[in-house]
Design an enzyme around this catalytic site. Structure first.
Site, mmCIF file in Angstrom:
data_model
loop_
_atom_site.group_PDB
_atom_site.id
_atom_site.type_symbol
_atom_site.label_atom_id
_atom_site.label_comp_id
_atom_site.label_asym_id
_atom_site.label_seq_id
_atom_site.Cartn_x
_atom_site.Cartn_y
_atom_site.Cartn_z
ATOM 1 N N TYR A 106 -12.547 -3.593 11.976
ATOM 2 C CA TYR A 106 -11.233 -2.930 11.875
ATOM 3 C C TYR A 106 -10.429 -3.174 13.157
ATOM 4 O O TYR A 106 -9.236 -3.534 13.101
ATOM 5 C CB TYR A 106 -11.461 -1.438 11.642
ATOM 6 C CG TYR A 106 -10.213 -0.615 11.424
ATOM 7 C CD1 TYR A 106 -9.523 -0.654 10.217
ATOM 8 C CD2 TYR A 106 -9.737 0.229 12.431
ATOM 9 C CE1 TYR A 106 -8.384 0.129 10.012
ATOM 10 C CE2 TYR A 106 -8.602 1.013 12.228
ATOM 11 C CZ TYR A 106 -7.939 0.957 11.028
ATOM 12 O OH TYR A 106 -6.810 1.730 10.827
ATOM 13 N N ASP B 237 -3.173 -7.412 -5.043
ATOM 14 C CA ASP B 237 -4.103 -7.381 -3.917
ATOM 15 C C ASP B 237 -3.476 -8.267 -2.835
ATOM 16 O O ASP B 237 -3.450 -9.497 -2.981
ATOM 17 C CB ASP B 237 -5.468 -7.927 -4.350
ATOM 18 C CG ASP B 237 -6.464 -7.964 -3.206
ATOM 19 O OD1 ASP B 237 -6.035 -7.865 -2.030
ATOM 20 O OD2 ASP B 237 -7.668 -8.120 -3.470
ATOM 21 N N SER C 122 1.089 3.508 -2.392
ATOM 22 C CA SER C 122 0.667 4.529 -3.355
ATOM 23 C C SER C 122 0.155 5.821 -2.718
ATOM 24 O O SER C 122 0.187 6.873 -3.347
ATOM 25 C CB SER C 122 -0.418 3.954 -4.279
ATOM 26 O OG SER C 122 -1.437 3.347 -3.517
ATOM 27 N N GLY D 59 0.822 -1.220 0.000
ATOM 28 C CA GLY D 59 0.000 0.000 0.000
ATOM 29 C C GLY D 59 0.850 1.261 0.000
ATOM 30 O O GLY D 59 0.630 2.176 0.803
HETATM 31 P P1 NAP Z 1 -4.989 5.324 2.672
HETATM 32 O O1 NAP Z 1 -4.512 6.706 2.433
HETATM 33 O O2 NAP Z 1 -6.414 4.986 2.469
HETATM 34 O O3 NAP Z 1 -4.047 4.317 1.839
HETATM 35 C C1 NAP Z 1 -4.306 2.936 1.876
HETATM 36 C C2 NAP Z 1 -3.259 2.227 1.057
HETATM 37 O O4 NAP Z 1 -3.524 0.815 1.126
HETATM 38 C C3 NAP Z 1 -3.303 2.616 -0.414
HETATM 39 O O5 NAP Z 1 -1.979 2.732 -0.887
HETATM 40 C C4 NAP Z 1 -4.005 1.421 -1.080
HETATM 41 O O6 NAP Z 1 -3.559 1.159 -2.401
HETATM 42 C C5 NAP Z 1 -3.535 0.291 -0.180
HETATM 43 N N1 NAP Z 1 -4.410 -0.888 -0.260
HETATM 44 C C6 NAP Z 1 -5.686 -0.996 0.165
HETATM 45 N N2 NAP Z 1 -6.139 -2.241 -0.070
HETATM 46 C C7 NAP Z 1 -5.118 -2.932 -0.652
HETATM 47 C C8 NAP Z 1 -4.963 -4.250 -1.114
HETATM 48 N N3 NAP Z 1 -5.967 -5.154 -1.026
HETATM 49 N N4 NAP Z 1 -3.782 -4.620 -1.660
HETATM 50 C C9 NAP Z 1 -2.752 -3.731 -1.753
HETATM 51 N N5 NAP Z 1 -2.846 -2.459 -1.308
HETATM 52 C C10 NAP Z 1 -4.015 -2.063 -0.781
HETATM 53 O O7 NAP Z 1 -4.695 4.903 4.201
HETATM 54 P P2 NAP Z 1 -3.596 5.386 5.272
HETATM 55 O O8 NAP Z 1 -4.256 6.290 6.203
HETATM 56 O O9 NAP Z 1 -2.350 5.786 4.605
HETATM 57 O O10 NAP Z 1 -3.409 4.001 6.041
HETATM 58 C C11 NAP Z 1 -2.235 3.215 5.968
HETATM 59 C C12 NAP Z 1 -2.242 2.256 7.159
HETATM 60 O O11 NAP Z 1 -2.263 3.015 8.372
HETATM 61 C C13 NAP Z 1 -3.481 1.354 7.212
HETATM 62 O O12 NAP Z 1 -3.097 0.057 7.640
HETATM 63 C C14 NAP Z 1 -4.344 2.016 8.259
HETATM 64 O O13 NAP Z 1 -5.215 1.096 8.863
HETATM 65 C C15 NAP Z 1 -3.316 2.547 9.199
HETATM 66 N N6 NAP Z 1 -3.765 3.645 10.071
HETATM 67 C C16 NAP Z 1 -4.183 4.832 9.532
HETATM 68 C C17 NAP Z 1 -4.583 5.843 10.405
HETATM 69 C C18 NAP Z 1 -5.044 7.192 9.910
HETATM 70 O O14 NAP Z 1 -5.522 7.996 10.722
HETATM 71 N N7 NAP Z 1 -4.902 7.499 8.633
HETATM 72 C C19 NAP Z 1 -4.573 5.630 11.801
HETATM 73 C C20 NAP Z 1 -4.133 4.413 12.292
HETATM 74 C C21 NAP Z 1 -3.731 3.430 11.417
HETATM 75 P P3 NAP Z 1 -4.349 1.665 -3.742
HETATM 76 O O15 NAP Z 1 -4.774 3.083 -3.498
HETATM 77 O O16 NAP Z 1 -3.296 1.541 -4.815
HETATM 78 O O17 NAP Z 1 -5.485 0.729 -3.953
#
Ligand code: NAP
Length: 262
Positions: free
Chosen positions: A168, A76, A27, A25
């Site tokens: 989640y 995926d 991107s 992930g």
């Molecule tokens: P985001 O901006 O929504 O990005 C999610 C990333 O995961 C994207 O690059 C997406 O790729 C990839 N992804 C989703 N499903 C996938 C799959 N089946 N196979 C491969 N790649 C996949 O989210 P983020 O906030 O950066 O979150 C990153 C991590 O941090 C996650 O594990 C999330 O649970 C965790 N987190 C986030 C927060 C927050 O406040 N943002 C807080 C705590 C934890 P594509 O776009 O190319 O599909």
């Protein structure tokens, strides 16, 4: 006692081959920031994505400005055959796979009573099963080098729970348990396994949340602001590096003080 300690430490100092890191992930959001930080610290990179084609090529271009080799791999990560493909692509990079970051994640919130079976399954598969599939393939080359670091991105929901996030929270709590168990399994091989737990970080993942809900979170964050992806990435890069050689089985919370309670 001293010689025993020296023998163990050798495993972190003898690796002179090129460093390779895999980020799932990569991107967008936190994964993107981690990719840039690991490129800055000289890792050749395997950048995984699923849908965001343009974005991943932008991340790749930015990482290449640090002079590292990069490959982009669409997969995926919840699907076994696609993770096989990811690891085949990884072979195009030459060096030692010393860092793996399980970052890919999704949310699909709602009260449990109304939650569709698919919403449960999908979140568990993308968040939890993916880490199993990735770690299973990553530890073999790490074991052969007696060196490696795995970092998994979890969430405060997985520690204290959150209403509307049973799926989640269960996936993230599962990742913490998995990470600690794997840390024990892998310690004899010089492989460290840790989790990083971001608080609220402004990425696409939370853009569906109502402004008033986000503002209500702020009163519980002692530092009074949300986190930046780069602040999470800095901690991940530290845990991927040998500067954290004596840290394993930990959950590093980076949340501006949110989970201290009030
Ligand atoms: P985001 O901006 O929504 O990005 C999610 C990333 O995961 C994207 O690059 C997406 O790729 C990839 N992804 C989703 N499903 C996938 C799959 N089946 N196979 C491969 N790649 C996949 O989210 P983020 O906030 O950066 O979150 C990153 C991590 O941090 C996650 O594990 C999330 O649970 C965790 N987190 C986030 C927060 C927050 O406040 N943002 C807080 C705590 C934890 P594509 O776009 O190319 O599909």
């Amino acid at each position: 006692f001293t010689s025993l300690n020296t023998r163990r430490r050798l495993t972190v100092t003898v690796n002179k081959t090129a460093k390779i890191a895999l980020i799932t992930g990569a991107s967008r959001g936190i994964g993107r920031a981690i990719a840039i930080e690991l490129a800055r610290s000289g890792h050749h990179l395997c950048l995984n994505y699923l849908n965001s084609e343009n974005e991943i090529h932008n991340v790749q271009a930015e990482c290449q400005t640090f002079g590292v080799q990069t490959i982009v791999a669409k997969a995926d990560v919840s699907q076994s055959a696609e993770v096989d493909h990811l690891f085949n692509e990884l072979k195009k990079l030459h060096g030692h796979l010393c860092a793996v970051v399980n970052n890919a994640g999704i949310r699909s919130d709602g009260p449990l009573m109304l939650m569709k079976d698919d919403d449960w399954d999908k979140v568990m598969e993308v968040n939890l099963r993916s880490s199993f599939l990735v770690c299973k393939r990553a530890v073999r080359p790490m074991i052969s080098k007696r060196h490696g670091s795995i970092v998994t991105i979890v969430s405060p929901s997985g520690i204290s729970g959150r209403e509307g996030q049973t799926n989640y929270a269960a996936s993230k709590g599962g990742l913490i348990a998995m990470s600690r168990s794997l840390a024990r399994e892998m310690a004899p091989f010089g492989i460290r396994v840790n989790a990083v737990c971001p608080g609220v970080v402004q990425t696409d993942m939370i853009k569906d949340l109502k402004q008033e809900l986000l503002e209500s979170f702020l009163q519980y964050i002692p530092l009074g602001r949300f986190g930046e992806p780069a602040e999470i990435a800095a901690a991940v890069a530290f845990l991927c590096s040998d500067r954290s050689a004596y840290i394993t089985g930990q959950v590093l919370i980076i949340d501006g003080g949110l989970t201290m309670g009030h």
